[in-house]
Write an enzyme that holds these catalytic residues in place. Structure first.
Site, PDB file in Angstrom:
ATOM      1  N   ARG A 199      61.198 -47.655 -18.721  1.00 57.62           N
ATOM      2  CA  ARG A 199      61.367 -48.012 -20.134  1.00 57.62           C
ATOM      3  C   ARG A 199      62.821 -47.790 -20.540  1.00 57.62           C
ATOM      4  O   ARG A 199      63.409 -48.589 -21.267  1.00 57.62           O
ATOM      5  CB  ARG A 199      60.438 -47.158 -21.007  1.00 57.62           C
ATOM      6  CG  ARG A 199      58.949 -47.441 -20.820  1.00 57.62           C
ATOM      7  CD  ARG A 199      58.566 -48.807 -21.335  1.00 57.62           C
ATOM      8  NE  ARG A 199      58.930 -48.961 -22.738  1.00 57.62           N
ATOM      9  CZ  ARG A 199      58.204 -48.500 -23.770  1.00 57.62           C
ATOM     10  NH1 ARG A 199      57.045 -47.917 -23.546  1.00 57.62           N
ATOM     11  NH2 ARG A 199      58.615 -48.660 -25.016  1.00 57.62           N
ATOM     12  N   ARG A 242      58.003 -49.910 -34.523  1.00 57.26           N
ATOM     13  CA  ARG A 242      56.631 -49.852 -33.987  1.00 57.26           C
ATOM     14  C   ARG A 242      55.689 -49.962 -35.170  1.00 57.26           C
ATOM     15  O   ARG A 242      55.687 -49.083 -36.037  1.00 57.26           O
ATOM     16  CB  ARG A 242      56.410 -48.544 -33.224  1.00 57.26           C
ATOM     17  CG  ARG A 242      54.949 -48.281 -32.944  1.00 57.26           C
ATOM     18  CD  ARG A 242      54.719 -47.208 -31.930  1.00 57.26           C
ATOM     19  NE  ARG A 242      55.060 -47.691 -30.598  1.00 57.26           N
ATOM     20  CZ  ARG A 242      54.746 -47.067 -29.469  1.00 57.26           C
ATOM     21  NH1 ARG A 242      54.099 -45.918 -29.508  1.00 57.26           N
ATOM     22  NH2 ARG A 242      55.089 -47.571 -28.312  1.00 57.26           N
ATOM     23  N   ASP A 269      45.264 -49.951 -19.066  1.00 54.76           N
ATOM     24  CA  ASP A 269      45.776 -49.342 -20.297  1.00 54.76           C
ATOM     25  C   ASP A 269      44.571 -48.726 -21.016  1.00 54.76           C
ATOM     26  O   ASP A 269      43.412 -48.975 -20.648  1.00 54.76           O
ATOM     27  CB  ASP A 269      46.462 -50.414 -21.170  1.00 54.76           C
ATOM     28  CG  ASP A 269      47.040 -49.850 -22.467  1.00 54.76           C
ATOM     29  OD1 ASP A 269      47.281 -48.622 -22.536  1.00 54.76           O
ATOM     30  OD2 ASP A 269      47.263 -50.628 -23.415  1.00 54.76           O
ATOM     31  N   CYS A 292      50.670 -48.080 -18.705  1.00 53.63           N
ATOM     32  CA  CYS A 292      51.833 -47.934 -19.601  1.00 53.63           C
ATOM     33  C   CYS A 292      51.923 -46.531 -20.176  1.00 53.63           C
ATOM     34  O   CYS A 292      52.988 -46.150 -20.650  1.00 53.63           O
ATOM     35  CB  CYS A 292      51.759 -48.967 -20.710  1.00 53.63           C
ATOM     36  SG  CYS A 292      50.366 -48.709 -21.813  1.00 53.63           S
ATOM     37  N   HIS A 294      53.881 -55.836 -26.743  1.00 50.67           N
ATOM     38  CA  HIS A 294      54.709 -54.668 -26.419  1.00 50.67           C
ATOM     39  C   HIS A 294      55.755 -55.141 -25.394  1.00 50.67           C
ATOM     40  O   HIS A 294      55.680 -54.808 -24.216  1.00 50.67           O
ATOM     41  CB  HIS A 294      53.811 -53.576 -25.842  1.00 50.67           C
ATOM     42  CG  HIS A 294      54.409 -52.209 -25.835  1.00 50.67           C
ATOM     43  ND1 HIS A 294      55.679 -51.939 -26.308  1.00 50.67           N
ATOM     44  CD2 HIS A 294      53.913 -51.018 -25.393  1.00 50.67           C
ATOM     45  CE1 HIS A 294      55.929 -50.648 -26.168  1.00 50.67           C
ATOM     46  NE2 HIS A 294      54.871 -50.066 -25.618  1.00 50.67           N
ATOM     47  N   GLN A 309      57.646 -52.784 -23.029  1.00 47.79           N
ATOM     48  CA  GLN A 309      56.787 -52.332 -21.939  1.00 47.79           C
ATOM     49  C   GLN A 309      56.701 -53.412 -20.855  1.00 47.79           C
ATOM     50  O   GLN A 309      56.827 -53.115 -19.659  1.00 47.79           O
ATOM     51  CB  GLN A 309      55.389 -52.040 -22.496  1.00 47.79           C
ATOM     52  CG  GLN A 309      54.436 -51.453 -21.474  1.00 47.79           C
ATOM     53  CD  GLN A 309      54.854 -50.066 -21.055  1.00 47.79           C
ATOM     54  OE1 GLN A 309      55.039 -49.192 -21.881  1.00 47.79           O
ATOM     55  NE2 GLN A 309      55.027 -49.844 -19.755  1.00 47.79           N
TER      56      GLN A 309
HETATM   57  N1   CP Z   1      53.940 -46.794 -23.320  1.00 50.13           N
HETATM   58  C1   CP Z   1      54.373 -46.454 -24.548  1.00 50.13           C
HETATM   59  O1   CP Z   1      54.828 -47.276 -25.351  1.00 50.13           O
HETATM   60  O2   CP Z   1      54.304 -45.111 -24.798  1.00 50.13           O
HETATM   61  P1   CP Z   1      54.502 -44.407 -26.226  1.00 50.13           P
HETATM   62  O3   CP Z   1      53.363 -44.852 -27.091  1.00 50.13           O
HETATM   63  O4   CP Z   1      54.482 -42.945 -25.946  1.00 50.13           O
HETATM   64  O5   CP Z   1      55.820 -44.860 -26.789  1.00 50.13           O
HETATM   65  N1  NVA Z   2      47.582 -50.471 -26.117  1.00 49.57           N
HETATM   66  C1  NVA Z   2      48.128 -49.185 -26.482  1.00 49.57           C
HETATM   67  C2  NVA Z   2      49.494 -49.015 -25.898  1.00 49.57           C
HETATM   68  C3  NVA Z   2      50.138 -47.695 -26.167  1.00 49.57           C
HETATM   69  C4  NVA Z   2      51.534 -47.604 -25.632  1.00 49.57           C
HETATM   70  C5  NVA Z   2      48.161 -49.043 -27.998  1.00 49.57           C
HETATM   71  O1  NVA Z   2      48.511 -50.012 -28.685  1.00 49.57           O
HETATM   72  O2  NVA Z   2      47.834 -47.961 -28.486  1.00 49.57           O
END
Ligand code: CP
Ligand code: NVA
Length: 307
Positions: free
Chosen positions: A293, A103, A225, A265, A130, A133
Site C-alpha cells: 500500500r 475514505r 476479504d 486486504c 478501493h 488497494q
Molecule cells: N486494507 C485497508 O484499506 O486497510 P485499512 O482499513 O486499515 O486502511
Molecule cells: N471491504 C472492506 C475493506 C476494508 C479495507 C470494507 O469496506 O470494510
C-alpha cells in the site's frame, strides 16, 4: 487541469502500467535508503469517515518519505456532509492543502469532493471501490509471480468494494480473475460489465463461478476479504452464515494450484473468511501486500503532485 484518483476504471492500461512501474521503482529506492524530496512542502489532507490502519499510516508515511506531510482528519472532526456540505469541505480544504485523500461511505461523496476541489482527490475507500488497494494488490502479484498477464487469481467472498477494484485491476493488467460469491452478494453488474470491456483490450478474463471449490481450481492466487464491510455491521450475523462455504482454509486451498499465494486486504477476521493456519501459513502474502500500500500510494501521490 488537476487530476484525481477515484477509480482504476478511469485509467488506460498504459497509465496503469506506468503507475505500477513507478511503484516498483519507488519501492526499490526506499529499500536502498534514498531520501527523495519530490513532495517537499506538499500537504495531503486525509479525511476519514471510517476507521483505518493501513490507509491512514501508509499515506502519512508515503508523504513523509517524499519530504511532504499529511494531516489526519477523523470522522468526528469535519463530519463530512453533516456539519458542512461536501462541496464546501472540498472548496475550503483546497485553500489549505495540495491534495485530499478521503475514505467515505457513499462513493458519490468522494466524486463530489473531486468535483468541487481544485486540488487532486484520491479515493481512500468508498462503498463502491478501493483503488489504492487494487493497485497494491497487482503490485504484490507482479512481484510474487513475476508477471501479471495471464496470472490466475480467484477471489472468494463478498462482491464488495475490494472486489470491484480487483476486477478493474485484473482487467487492466491482463489477468484471469475468477470471482466466487454467494447468491445475492455478487459484484455490481455495471462493474463486471466495465471490467469485461477493459478485459477485451488486454486479454484479461473476468469469470463468475458460484462454487468456491471450482472457483479456486487452477488458481495461482487466492484472495479474500471480510464478509462484513464497514457500515454493514448489523448484517454480520446473517453474513457469517451465508458465507461459511467461502472460507479460505487449507481444505479449500487444496483445490488451488500447489503453493498458490494467499491474499487479503486486511483487516482479517480470523476464523471467518480466513483461518489462522492459512493467514500465517507459508503461502500467505498478507503482510507484503499490506506493505505495498505504501509503495503503490506513493506512486499515485508522486504522479498527481510532483511539480
Ligand atoms: N486494507 C485497508 O484499506 O486497510 P485499512 O482499513 O486499515 O486502511
Ligand atoms: N471491504 C472492506 C475493506 C476494508 C479495507 C470494507 O469496506 O470494510
Amino acid at each position: 487541469m488537476k487530476r484525481d484518483f477515484l477509480s482504476l476504471a478511469d485509467l488506460s492500461p498504459e497509465q496503469a502500467w506506468t503507475l505500477l512501474e513507478r511503484a516498483v521503482s519507488l519501492k526499490q529506492e526506499w529499500r536502498e535508503g534514498g531520501s527523495p524530496t519530490r513532495l517537499a512542502g506538499r500537504t495531503l489532507a486525509m479525511v476519514f469517515q471510517k476507521p483505518s490502519l493501513r490507509t491512514r499510516v501508509s499515506f502519512e508515511m508515503a508523504m513523509r518519505h517524499e519530504g511532504g506531510h499529511a494531516l489526519y482528519i477523523g470522522p468526528d472532526e469535519i463530519q463530512l456532509g453533516k456539519r458542512e456540505s461536501v462541496p464546501d469541505v472540498a472548496r475550503v480544504l483546497s485553500r489549505y492543502v495540495d491534495a485530499i485523500m478521503a475514505r467515505v461511505f457513499a462513493h458519490e461523496d468522494v466524486v463530489q469532493l473531486a468535483r468541487y476541489a481544485s486540488v487532486p482527490v484520491i479515493n481512500g475507500l468508498s462503498d463502491y471501490s478501493h483503488p489504492c488497494q487494487g493497485l497494491a494488490d497487482v503490485l504484490t502479484v507482479y512481484e510474487k509471480l513475476g508477471r501479471l498477464q495471464g496470472a490466475r487469481l480467484a477471489y472468494l467472498g463478498d462482491g464488495n468494494n475490494v472486489l470491484h477494484s480487483l476486477l478493474f485491476a485484473g482487467a487492466l493488467f491482463g489477468m484471469h480473475i475468477v470471482a466466487s460469491t454467494p447468491e445475492g452478494y455478487e459484484p455490481l453488474p455495471e462493474v463486471v460489465r466495465r471490467a469485461g470491456e477493459i478485459a477485451q483490450t488486454t486479454g484479461a478474463t473476468i469469470t463468475m463461478v458460484r462454487d468456491p471449490q471450482r472457483a479456486v481450481g487452477g488458481a495461482e492466487v487466492v484472495y479474500t476479504d471480510t464478509w462484513t464491510s464497514m457500515g454493514q455491521e448489523a448484517e454480520a450475523h446473517i453474513r457469517r452464515q451465508v458465507f461459511t462455504a467461502y472460507q479460505v482454509n487449507e481444505a479449500l486451498l487444496a483445490h488451488a494450484l500447489p503453493d498458490a499465494g494467499v491474499m487479503h486486504c486486511l483487516p482479517a477476521h480470523r476464523g471467518e473468511e480466513i483461518t489462522d493456519e492459512v493467514a500465517d501459513g507459508p503461502n500467505s502474502w498478507l503482510f507484503d501486500q499490506a506493505e505495498n500500500r505504501l509503495h503503490a500510494q506513493k506512486a499515485v501521490l508522486v504522479d498527481l503532485l510532483e511539480r
